[in-house]
Design a protein around this motif. Structure first.
Motif, mmCIF file in Angstrom:
data_model
loop_
_atom_site.group_PDB
_atom_site.id
_atom_site.type_symbol
_atom_site.label_atom_id
_atom_site.label_comp_id
_atom_site.label_asym_id
_atom_site.label_seq_id
_atom_site.Cartn_x
_atom_site.Cartn_y
_atom_site.Cartn_z
ATOM 1 N N VAL A 106 4.715 2.285 11.628
ATOM 2 C CA VAL A 106 5.447 1.213 12.323
ATOM 3 C C VAL A 106 4.478 0.269 13.025
ATOM 4 C CG1 VAL A 106 7.053 0.755 14.232
ATOM 5 C CG2 VAL A 106 7.593 2.529 12.550
ATOM 6 N N ALA A 107 3.385 0.822 13.520
ATOM 7 C CA ALA A 107 2.405 -0.028 14.200
ATOM 8 C C ALA A 107 1.670 -0.936 13.220
ATOM 9 C CB ALA A 107 1.401 0.844 14.965
ATOM 10 N N PHE A 108 1.464 -0.466 11.982
ATOM 11 C CA PHE A 108 0.532 -1.161 11.092
ATOM 12 C C PHE A 108 1.204 -2.002 10.014
ATOM 13 C CE2 PHE A 108 -3.145 -1.562 8.231
ATOM 14 C CZ PHE A 108 -4.111 -1.879 9.166
ATOM 15 N N PHE A 109 2.371 -1.575 9.523
ATOM 16 C CA PHE A 109 3.029 -2.283 8.410
ATOM 17 C C PHE A 109 4.027 -3.310 8.937
ATOM 18 C CE2 PHE A 109 1.198 1.276 6.259
ATOM 19 C CZ PHE A 109 0.946 0.830 4.974
ATOM 20 N N GLU A 119 0.857 -1.188 0.000
ATOM 21 C CA GLU A 119 0.000 0.000 0.000
ATOM 22 C C GLU A 119 0.895 1.239 0.000
ATOM 23 O OE1 GLU A 119 -3.217 1.024 -0.004
ATOM 24 O OE2 GLU A 119 -4.132 -0.956 -0.266
ATOM 25 N N ASN A 120 0.403 2.312 -0.631
ATOM 26 C CA ASN A 120 1.181 3.548 -0.717
ATOM 27 C C ASN A 120 0.925 4.507 0.434
ATOM 28 O OD1 ASN A 120 1.012 2.439 -3.441
ATOM 29 N ND2 ASN A 120 2.234 4.233 -3.975
ATOM 30 N N ARG A 121 -0.266 4.422 1.035
ATOM 31 C CA ARG A 121 -0.634 5.409 2.049
ATOM 32 C C ARG A 121 -1.041 4.729 3.350
ATOM 33 N NH1 ARG A 121 -2.518 10.364 0.015
ATOM 34 N NH2 ARG A 121 -2.090 10.605 -2.211
ATOM 35 N N VAL A 122 -0.538 5.310 4.437
ATOM 36 C CA VAL A 122 -0.819 4.756 5.758
ATOM 37 C C VAL A 122 -2.320 4.748 6.027
ATOM 38 C CG1 VAL A 122 -0.419 5.044 8.236
ATOM 39 C CG2 VAL A 122 1.433 5.524 6.614
ATOM 40 N N GLN A 123 -2.979 5.877 5.749
ATOM 41 C CA GLN A 123 -4.399 5.969 6.094
ATOM 42 C C GLN A 123 -5.269 5.012 5.289
ATOM 43 O OE1 GLN A 123 -4.461 10.230 5.930
ATOM 44 N NE2 GLN A 123 -5.515 10.356 7.905
ATOM 45 N N GLU A 124 -4.934 4.868 4.004
ATOM 46 C CA GLU A 124 -5.711 3.930 3.183
ATOM 47 C C GLU A 124 -5.543 2.501 3.711
ATOM 48 O OE1 GLU A 124 -5.083 4.265 -1.047
ATOM 49 O OE2 GLU A 124 -6.183 2.410 -1.462
ATOM 50 N N ALA A 125 -4.328 2.147 4.100
ATOM 51 C CA ALA A 125 -4.083 0.803 4.649
ATOM 52 C C ALA A 125 -4.841 0.607 5.957
ATOM 53 C CB ALA A 125 -2.588 0.599 4.870
ATOM 54 N N GLU A 126 -4.851 1.649 6.784
ATOM 55 C CA GLU A 126 -5.544 1.537 8.082
ATOM 56 C C GLU A 126 -7.053 1.382 7.917
ATOM 57 O OE1 GLU A 126 -2.788 3.906 11.307
ATOM 58 O OE2 GLU A 126 -4.191 5.067 10.097
ATOM 59 N N ARG A 127 -7.574 1.918 6.831
ATOM 60 C CA ARG A 127 -9.011 1.742 6.565
ATOM 61 C C ARG A 127 -9.321 0.334 6.061
ATOM 62 N NH1 ARG A 127 -8.916 6.833 4.080
ATOM 63 N NH2 ARG A 127 -8.797 5.895 2.026
ATOM 64 N N LYS A 128 -8.427 -0.179 5.203
ATOM 65 C CA LYS A 128 -8.730 -1.387 4.429
ATOM 66 C C LYS A 128 -8.378 -2.687 5.145
ATOM 67 C CE LYS A 128 -7.564 -0.530 0.249
ATOM 68 N NZ LYS A 128 -6.672 -0.324 -0.912
ATOM 69 N N TYR A 129 -7.304 -2.684 5.955
ATOM 70 C CA TYR A 129 -6.680 -3.940 6.360
ATOM 71 C C TYR A 129 -6.948 -4.487 7.760
ATOM 72 C CZ TYR A 129 -4.054 -4.818 2.099
ATOM 73 O OH TYR A 129 -3.709 -5.148 0.812
ATOM 74 N N PRO A 130 -7.505 -3.718 8.720
ATOM 75 C CA PRO A 130 -7.582 -4.267 10.088
ATOM 76 C C PRO A 130 -8.268 -5.635 10.177
ATOM 77 C CG PRO A 130 -8.061 -1.944 10.137
ATOM 78 C CD PRO A 130 -7.975 -2.336 8.687
ATOM 79 N N GLU A 131 -9.428 -5.767 9.554
ATOM 80 C CA GLU A 131 -10.160 -7.031 9.631
ATOM 81 C C GLU A 131 -9.416 -8.152 8.887
ATOM 82 O OE1 GLU A 131 -12.570 -7.941 11.321
ATOM 83 O OE2 GLU A 131 -13.360 -9.745 10.320
#
Ligand SMILES: *Cc1c(COP(=O)(O)O)cnc(C)c1O
Length: 189
Positions: free
Chosen positions: A62-65, A25-37
């Motif tokens: 760092v927390a998400f990727f 993913e290119n953007r932190v916010q887009e990944a945080e929306r799409k990937y948690p589940e």
């Protein structure tokens, strides 16, 4: 690696069901929306950050990727080192190289890579390889060969290069990971 920017969580879920595990993913916010589940259902999913990282998003990144592929400046290296220490998440990083020496493009100049790698190592970062995006209007092969040569001289084993249009050339030049978006998901809106 399947690059899912601008594509839905449902599209990613189809690939996960088929056994795919590496996503970019290119953007932190887009990944945080799409990937948690998706991350909850597939704990072995590995998410790579392949877009520019602003210093003020370092904590979330760092927390998400799981891999940071766009380590491209000393200020970011310092911020990542601080955050990885305090969070205990020592993620593998790739240095983004501005392989075509394009003035508008992010990345470390090839002739400054050794010095930058030394700085990153001093800071305690886990640098495992190099990443590049060659100039879009040129033959990518000389750029892929130059990146492979640079990685070898620096003793780095991971090479992230090649996208939908040129991944076969990248693999022939020694890529260890290719970043494929449109050839998997179709064209982006
Ligand atoms: C979007 C993107 C890709 C994937 O591009 P495609 O041409 O759709 O395969 C790969 N790498 C980076 C850094 C990207 O931003």
């Amino acid at each position: 690696m399947a690059v899912s920017k601008n594509h839905s969580a449902e599209a990613v879920a189809e690939l996960l069901a088929a056994g795919h595990r590496h996503f970019g993913e290119n953007r932190v916010q887009e990944a945080e929306r799409k990937y948690p589940e998706l991350k909850r259902v597939y704990p072995d999913l590995r998410l790579h950050l392949i877009g520019p990282l602003q210093s003020n998003k370092v904590r979330q990144a760092v927390a998400f990727f799981d891999v940071i592929e766009t380590l491209d400046r000393p200020k970011l290296a310092r911020a990542l080192a601080v955050e990885m220490k305090s969070s205990g998440r020592h993620l593998p990083c790739l240095i983004e190289i501005n392989i075509g020496s394009e003035p508008q493009k992010a990345g470390i100049a090839p002739n400054e890579a050794a010095e930058f790698l030394a700085l990153c190592r001093d800071l305690g970062l886990r640098v495992e390889g190099l990443m590049c995006i060659p100039p879009h209007d040129q033959d990518p092969v000389p750029h892929f060969l130059a990146l492979a040569d640079l990685a070898q001289r620096l003793g780095l084993s991971r090479l992230s290069m090649g996208m939908s249009n040129d991944f076969k050339h990248a693999i022939a030049c020694g890529a260890t990971e290719v970043r494929i978006g449109s050839a998997i998901f179709g064209s982006r809106a």
